[in-house]
Design a protein around this motif. Structure first.
Motif, PDB file in Angstrom:
ATOM      1  N   GLU A 129     -79.966   5.793 -11.930  1.00 15.72           N
ATOM      2  CA  GLU A 129     -79.327   5.948 -10.373  1.00 15.72           C
ATOM      3  C   GLU A 129     -77.544   6.289 -10.023  1.00 15.72           C
ATOM      4  N   ASP A 130     -76.766   7.529  -9.551  1.00 12.46           N
ATOM      5  CA  ASP A 130     -75.201   6.996  -9.661  1.00 12.46           C
ATOM      6  C   ASP A 130     -75.245   5.898  -7.747  1.00 12.46           C
ATOM      7  N   ILE A 131     -74.145   5.525  -8.870  1.00  9.36           N
ATOM      8  CA  ILE A 131     -73.321   3.802  -8.237  1.00  9.36           C
ATOM      9  C   ILE A 131     -73.146   4.452  -6.889  1.00  9.36           C
ATOM     10  N   THR A 132     -72.013   5.642  -6.873  1.00 10.40           N
ATOM     11  CA  THR A 132     -71.162   6.137  -5.754  1.00 10.40           C
ATOM     12  C   THR A 132     -72.510   6.442  -4.747  1.00 10.40           C
ATOM     13  N   LYS A 133     -73.181   7.684  -5.038  1.00 11.25           N
ATOM     14  CA  LYS A 133     -73.954   8.431  -4.188  1.00 11.25           C
ATOM     15  C   LYS A 133     -73.184   9.633  -3.860  1.00 11.25           C
ATOM     16  N   LYS A 134     -72.146  10.003  -4.483  1.00 11.30           N
ATOM     17  CA  LYS A 134     -70.685  10.673  -3.995  1.00 11.30           C
ATOM     18  C   LYS A 134     -71.088  11.990  -5.181  1.00 11.30           C
ATOM     19  N   LEU A 135     -72.234  11.935  -5.684  1.00  7.70           N
ATOM     20  CA  LEU A 135     -72.318  12.894  -6.787  1.00  7.70           C
ATOM     21  C   LEU A 135     -74.017  13.581  -6.388  1.00  7.70           C
ATOM     22  N   SER A 136     -73.877  14.963  -6.498  1.00  5.62           N
ATOM     23  CA  SER A 136     -75.074  15.725  -6.271  1.00  5.62           C
ATOM     24  C   SER A 136     -76.005  15.222  -7.596  1.00  5.62           C
ATOM     25  N   PRO A 137     -77.268  15.584  -7.900  1.00  4.77           N
ATOM     26  CA  PRO A 137     -78.282  15.320  -9.310  1.00  4.77           C
ATOM     27  C   PRO A 137     -77.167  16.244 -10.511  1.00  4.77           C
ATOM     28  N   TYR A 138     -77.107  17.732 -10.047  1.00  2.00           N
ATOM     29  CA  TYR A 138     -77.009  17.850 -10.952  1.00  2.00           C
ATOM     30  C   TYR A 138     -75.269  17.041 -11.235  1.00  2.00           C
ATOM     31  N   GLU A 139     -74.180  17.566 -10.182  1.00  2.88           N
ATOM     32  CA  GLU A 139     -73.311  17.182 -10.571  1.00  2.88           C
ATOM     33  C   GLU A 139     -73.280  15.701 -11.661  1.00  2.88           C
ATOM     34  N   HIS A 140     -74.101  14.672 -11.554  1.00  3.04           N
ATOM     35  CA  HIS A 140     -74.540  13.124 -12.301  1.00  3.04           C
ATOM     36  C   HIS A 140     -74.989  13.634 -13.490  1.00  3.04           C
ATOM     37  N   LEU A 141     -75.246  14.714 -13.775  1.00  3.69           N
ATOM     38  CA  LEU A 141     -76.043  15.481 -14.870  1.00  3.69           C
ATOM     39  C   LEU A 141     -74.888  15.939 -15.293  1.00  3.69           C
ATOM     40  N   LEU A 142     -74.540  16.478 -14.912  1.00  7.44           N
ATOM     41  CA  LEU A 142     -73.417  17.174 -16.339  1.00  7.44           C
ATOM     42  C   LEU A 142     -72.286  16.719 -16.203  1.00  7.44           C
ATOM     43  N   LEU A 143     -71.728  15.369 -15.518  1.00  2.00           N
ATOM     44  CA  LEU A 143     -70.719  15.103 -15.549  1.00  2.00           C
ATOM     45  C   LEU A 143     -71.206  13.593 -17.103  1.00  2.00           C
ATOM     46  N   THR A 144     -72.637  12.876 -17.007  1.00  2.00           N
ATOM     47  CA  THR A 144     -72.911  12.390 -17.427  1.00  2.00           C
ATOM     48  C   THR A 144     -73.111  13.451 -19.224  1.00  2.00           C
ATOM     49  N   VAL A 145     -73.735  14.419 -19.255  1.00  2.00           N
ATOM     50  CA  VAL A 145     -73.538  15.346 -20.676  1.00  2.00           C
ATOM     51  C   VAL A 145     -72.133  15.322 -21.414  1.00  2.00           C
ATOM     52  N   TYR A 146     -71.220  15.243 -19.792  1.00  2.00           N
ATOM     53  CA  TYR A 146     -69.196  15.344 -20.794  1.00  2.00           C
ATOM     54  C   TYR A 146     -68.924  14.403 -21.104  1.00  2.00           C
ATOM     55  N   ASP A 147     -69.533  13.572 -20.776  1.00  2.00           N
ATOM     56  CA  ASP A 147     -69.512  12.115 -21.393  1.00  2.00           C
ATOM     57  C   ASP A 147     -69.654  11.696 -22.653  1.00  2.00           C
ATOM     58  N   GLU A 148     -70.355  12.050 -22.615  1.00  2.00           N
ATOM     59  CA  GLU A 148     -71.122  11.754 -23.591  1.00  2.00           C
ATOM     60  C   GLU A 148     -71.077  13.240 -24.864  1.00  2.00           C
ATOM     61  N   LEU A 149     -70.316  14.161 -24.886  1.00  2.00           N
ATOM     62  CA  LEU A 149     -70.221  15.201 -25.668  1.00  2.00           C
ATOM     63  C   LEU A 149     -68.527  13.897 -25.929  1.00  2.00           C
ATOM     64  N   VAL A 150     -67.638  14.384 -24.634  1.00  2.00           N
ATOM     65  CA  VAL A 150     -66.451  14.140 -25.392  1.00  2.00           C
ATOM     66  C   VAL A 150     -66.770  12.483 -26.581  1.00  2.00           C
ATOM     67  N   LYS A 151     -67.508  11.588 -26.382  1.00  2.00           N
ATOM     68  CA  LYS A 151     -67.800  10.570 -27.261  1.00  2.00           C
ATOM     69  C   LYS A 151     -68.438  11.264 -28.428  1.00  2.00           C
ATOM     70  N   ILE A 152     -68.909  11.837 -28.678  1.00  2.00           N
ATOM     71  CA  ILE A 152     -69.665  11.817 -29.617  1.00  2.00           C
ATOM     72  C   ILE A 152     -68.564  13.124 -30.684  1.00  2.00           C
ATOM     73  N   LEU A 153     -67.974  14.210 -30.232  1.00  2.00           N
ATOM     74  CA  LEU A 153     -67.354  14.510 -30.074  1.00  2.00           C
ATOM     75  C   LEU A 153     -65.660  13.578 -31.013  1.00  2.00           C
ATOM     76  N   GLY A 154     -65.488  12.654 -30.181  1.00  2.00           N
ATOM     77  CA  GLY A 154     -64.412  11.575 -31.165  1.00  2.00           C
ATOM     78  C   GLY A 154     -63.790  10.713 -29.762  1.00  2.00           C
ATOM     79  N   GLY A 155     -63.826  11.213 -29.191  1.00  2.00           N
ATOM     80  CA  GLY A 155     -63.107  10.334 -27.719  1.00  2.00           C
ATOM     81  C   GLY A 155     -62.030  11.340 -26.956  1.00  2.00           C
ATOM     82  N   SER A 156     -60.263  10.875 -27.922  1.00  2.00           N
ATOM     83  CA  SER A 156     -59.538  11.001 -27.915  1.00  2.00           C
ATOM     84  C   SER A 156     -59.338  12.137 -28.781  1.00  2.00           C
ATOM     85  N   ARG A 157     -57.815  12.702 -28.201  1.00  2.00           N
ATOM     86  CA  ARG A 157     -57.416  13.665 -29.828  1.00  2.00           C
ATOM     87  C   ARG A 157     -57.006  12.424 -30.703  1.00  2.00           C
ATOM     88  N   SER A 158     -57.234  13.157 -32.240  1.00  2.00           N
ATOM     89  CA  SER A 158     -56.416  12.246 -33.220  1.00  2.00           C
ATOM     90  C   SER A 158     -55.336  12.439 -34.037  1.00  2.00           C
TER      91      SER A 158
END
Length: 437
Positions: free
Chosen positions: A62-91
């Motif tokens: 569940e979105d803890i803040t309740k400020k995000l719509s279900p779509y925004e919550h899913l989009l943010l989740t996919v984005y966060d996991e994409l960043v992690k799997i691509l390396g996190g930050s620039r090397s």
């Protein structure tokens, strides 16, 4: 770049856009489409499995803040996991001897030339050398690239071994206070023991700060398989992906960090020596999700448009003094920044639809020719351009009177658009730009 992933991710996630609540079944259906997209892009199966598992776990929370719509919550989740799997930050690239390894045909030598130019423009002292004694043509290619970009090429007498050249080049770089010595190595059409032994000996002789594997992004799974062998035998610190502007599906970019534990340092995005970019996981994730890449776009703009000229242009626009000379400068800046489709792919809201937009870059050349055929007085005060002037301008630019009229109409539309932007109270108040590609 990454068109397949951008298109498929956008379509999959759009299914959640109007949902007030996402069921487990909806999330599974969306993730199934994302899974298909990643596998079609030639991403590693195990990496895809890990990625989807993480996304599913987070998306079902569940979105803890309740400020995000279900779509925004899913989009943010996919984005966060994409960043992690691509390396996190620039090397960042460590200073010292940078050893380049890889098979023939991946663009290794050209990549060294591009990177040398990029690093020199960042204010670093750079030199290049080649240990590919079996292919004199490869050494000559790198030497010519070095001359073209005004970077020293370390050439030594014939008959030396690859290891001896590496030692001499490293010693010379140290004595000359070079920040980065980019060292090319021999490639092969396939992996063999002789090549690996030579690379290990060179690495031991020069103690490089980086060992970069150069991969052809169009090879997908094969590039990842070869990278694994190089990593096991030589020990890689990073990768550079070439040909990301072609039909590259992006699977190797998605897989390499998770599968090998090494970061992607740079990506090649075209044939020109300017076409190389640092790899930013967050920016690539934004592009994949169709959110554009404003940071990279602004960096391109700052590189092409001098700050003082940008300020003058902004002042003229804000004061309503925008004329055809300013329009000509804008066309010239756009040309310097590279292909228009690449620029559009960085614009939020447009990147997912770039492949559907028909872009005719010849139009800019035609418009430039029309403005260049005008007198200074005509450029600064287009209102004086009557029919006889239009005939002269059309003849001088090799165009028609209709083309001249279209340009003048576009200029007037642009002036109206600029005026309306000054008075707009928010994004919805800004009218649609009057440009057609």
């Amino acid at each position: 770049m990454l068109e397949l992933l951008i298109d498929k991710f956008s379509k999959a996630l759009s299914k959640a856009e109007k949902s007030r609540k996402l069921s487990e079944k909806q999330i599974n259906d969306i993730l199934r489409e994302i899974r298909t997209a990643l596998l079609e892009s030639d991403a590693d199966y195990e990496v895809v499995k890990t990625f989807l598992k993480r996304v599913r776990e987070e998306a079902l929370k569940e979105d803890i803040t309740k400020k995000l719509s279900p779509y925004e919550h899913l989009l943010l989740t996919v984005y966060d996991e994409l960043v992690k799997i691509l390396g996190g930050s620039r090397s960042e690239l460590e200073k010292g001897v940078v050893l380049f390894v890889g098979l023939q045909g991946t663009g290794k030598t050209t990549t060294i030339g591009k990177l040398a130019k990029y690093l020199r423009e960042q204010g670093n002292k750079v030199a290049v050398s080649s240990t590919d004694v079996r292919r004199p043509a490869a050494m000559l290619q790198l030497q010519r690239l070095a001359e073209k970009i005004d970077v020293p090429y370390y050439k030594f007498e014939e008959g030396l071994s690859a290891i001896e050249i590496a030692k001499l080049a490293s010693s010379k770089a140290k004595s000359e206070g070079v920040d980065y010595l980019l060292l090319d190595t021999a490639g092969r059409l396939h992996i063999d023991d002789e090549l690996m032994e030579e690379l290990k000996a060179i690495k031991e002789a020069v103690s490089p700060s980086e060992v970069l594997y150069v991969a052809d992004a169009m090879q997908g799974q094969e590039a990842l398989r070869v990278a694994k062998v190089f990593h096991e035998k030589v020990g890689l610190t990073g990768a550079v992906l070439t040909k990301m502007d072609g039909d590259a599906r992006g699977g190797v970019a998605f897989s390499i960090r998770e599968a090998l534990g090494i970061p992607i340092k740079f990506v090649g995005t075209g044939e020109r020596l300017e076409d190389i970019e640092p790899f930013y996981p967050d920016r690539i994730a934004q592009r994949i999700l169709g959110l554009g890449d404003v940071q990279s776009l602004m960096e391109k703009v700052q590189k092409v448009i001098p700050e003082d000229e940008a300020q003058v242009m902004a002042t003229r626009i804000l004061t309503g003094e925008f004329n055809l000379e300013d329009m000509l400068k804008q066309f010239e800046f756009i040309e310097k920044m590279g292909p228009i489709d690449k620029l559009l792919s960085m614009v939020p809201g447009i990147s997912a639809y770039v492949k559907y937009i028909k872009i005719d870059e010849k139009l800019i050349k035609k418009k430039k020719a029309i403005i260049q055929s005008m007198t200074k007085e005509e450029r600064r005060n287009p209102k004086i351009i009557n029919m006889s002037r239009k005939i002269r301008i059309a003849k001088g630019s090799g165009t028609s009177i209709s083309d001249v009229n279209k340009l003048l109409k576009e200029y007037e539309q642009m002036k109206k658009y600029i005026r309306s932007m000054k008075n707009a109270k928010g994004p919805l108040g800004i009218p649609r730009p009057p440009f057609r590609f």
